[in-house]
Design an enzyme around this catalytic site. Structure first.
Site, PDB file in Angstrom:
ATOM      1  N   ASP A 246       0.778 -14.156   2.067  1.00  0.00           N
ATOM      2  CA  ASP A 246       1.556 -14.796   3.123  1.00  0.00           C
ATOM      3  C   ASP A 246       2.399 -15.892   2.477  1.00  0.00           C
ATOM      4  O   ASP A 246       1.869 -16.786   1.821  1.00  0.00           O
ATOM      5  CB  ASP A 246       0.605 -15.398   4.164  1.00  0.00           C
ATOM      6  CG  ASP A 246       1.336 -15.863   5.415  1.00  0.00           C
ATOM      7  OD1 ASP A 246       2.476 -16.347   5.289  1.00  0.00           O
ATOM      8  OD2 ASP A 246       0.767 -15.741   6.512  1.00  0.00           O
TER       9      ASP A 246
ATOM     10  N   TYR B 278       2.752  -3.239   1.019  1.00  0.00           N
ATOM     11  CA  TYR B 278       3.634  -4.383   1.234  1.00  0.00           C
ATOM     12  C   TYR B 278       4.834  -4.304   0.302  1.00  0.00           C
ATOM     13  O   TYR B 278       5.951  -4.637   0.688  1.00  0.00           O
ATOM     14  CB  TYR B 278       2.859  -5.687   1.021  1.00  0.00           C
ATOM     15  CG  TYR B 278       1.714  -5.854   1.984  1.00  0.00           C
ATOM     16  CD1 TYR B 278       1.935  -6.192   3.314  1.00  0.00           C
ATOM     17  CD2 TYR B 278       0.398  -5.641   1.574  1.00  0.00           C
ATOM     18  CE1 TYR B 278       0.888  -6.322   4.207  1.00  0.00           C
ATOM     19  CE2 TYR B 278      -0.663  -5.768   2.458  1.00  0.00           C
ATOM     20  CZ  TYR B 278      -0.408  -6.108   3.771  1.00  0.00           C
ATOM     21  OH  TYR B 278      -1.450  -6.226   4.648  1.00  0.00           O
TER      22      TYR B 278
END
Length: 240
Positions: free
Chosen positions: A149, A221
């Site tokens: 994150d 991702y």
């Protein structure tokens, strides 16, 4: 937001940021868990749970031990333990849906409490820093931090795992010559990593790569970032 560096940031030059809080900010729950996911967390997770009070217990017999910080849906962790059966992996994730995702890949429906589990995997469902502090010094061969994150707002910099206070923690757990792999597609985080690494002495200087090295396992991702036209950067940091 800037303050004087704390003792854990010794050797990190002029970079001064707030000490990371001793609490989790990452998302721990998403959509409601399905019955199968509930069973996985209740019956399968305890069979693989890493115990920081008895670090590395049950992981003897492996040539090395690796550590993943935030495994998301578990694709990378599963690929690593499959490709490297000689290496044990302690995989950390606080997101309940992510934990259930990895566990669901390991056992079939109905085998939550009894199906065989990989001997070279342990799972930690809490803050990775707790587990790292419990590690004996120089016990890890490799640490993964892949597409974390980014916490892009400046006031949230203290929440980023790549942080002056966390570098000594990772460095202590890595053996000399051990590797810390970092990847991110977020421009703010990329600049931040460069700034943090520029003022430290725990890892040898390393230029980020714009192409994933061939021995790195891809992640979903990364695939999303590339599909969106973003350019990830990859750091391979060696413990000195």
């Amino acid at each position: 937001m800037r303050s004087a560096p704390r003792s854990g940031a010794e050797g990190l030059g002029a970079l001064r940021v707030k000490k990371p809080p001793e609490r989790l900010y990452g998302r721990q729950h998403g959509h409601a868990l399905r019955p199968r996911q509930v069973r996985l967390l209740a019956e399968t997770l305890p069979r693989l749970r890493f115990d920081p009070a008895a670090p590395l217990a049950g992981l003897g017999g492996f040539e090395a031990i690796a550590f993943e910080i935030g495994f998301g849906g578990g694709e990378h962790a599963l690929a690593e333990i499959t490709a490297h059966p000689e290496t044990a992996l302690i995989a950390c994730e606080v997101y309940a849906n992510g934990l259930a995702s990895l566990l669901g890949r390991l056992v079939p429906e109905g085998g939550e409490a009894s199906a065989p589990l990989p001997a070279n995997l342990r799972i930690w469902g809490d803050d990775a820093r707790i587990a790292l502090r419990a590690m004996p010094a120089a016990s890890l061969c490799r640490v993964f931090l892949l597409f974390p994150d980014p916490w892009p707002k400046a006031r949230h910099a203290k929440r980023r795992f790549v942080h002056p206070e966390n570098l000594p923690l990772v460095a202590r757990a890595l053996r000399p010559g051990g590797e810390w792999r970092i990847a991110t597609d977020d421009p703010t985080y990329q600049a931040w990593v460069g700034e943090v690494l520029a003022g430290q002495r725990f890892f040898a200087p390393a230029t980020p790569m714009t192409t994933r090295p061939p021995d790195w396992t891809p992640t979903r991702y990364e695939a999303k970032a590339l599909a969106a036209g973003r350019t990830p950067l990859y750091w391979s940091l060696q413990r000195v």
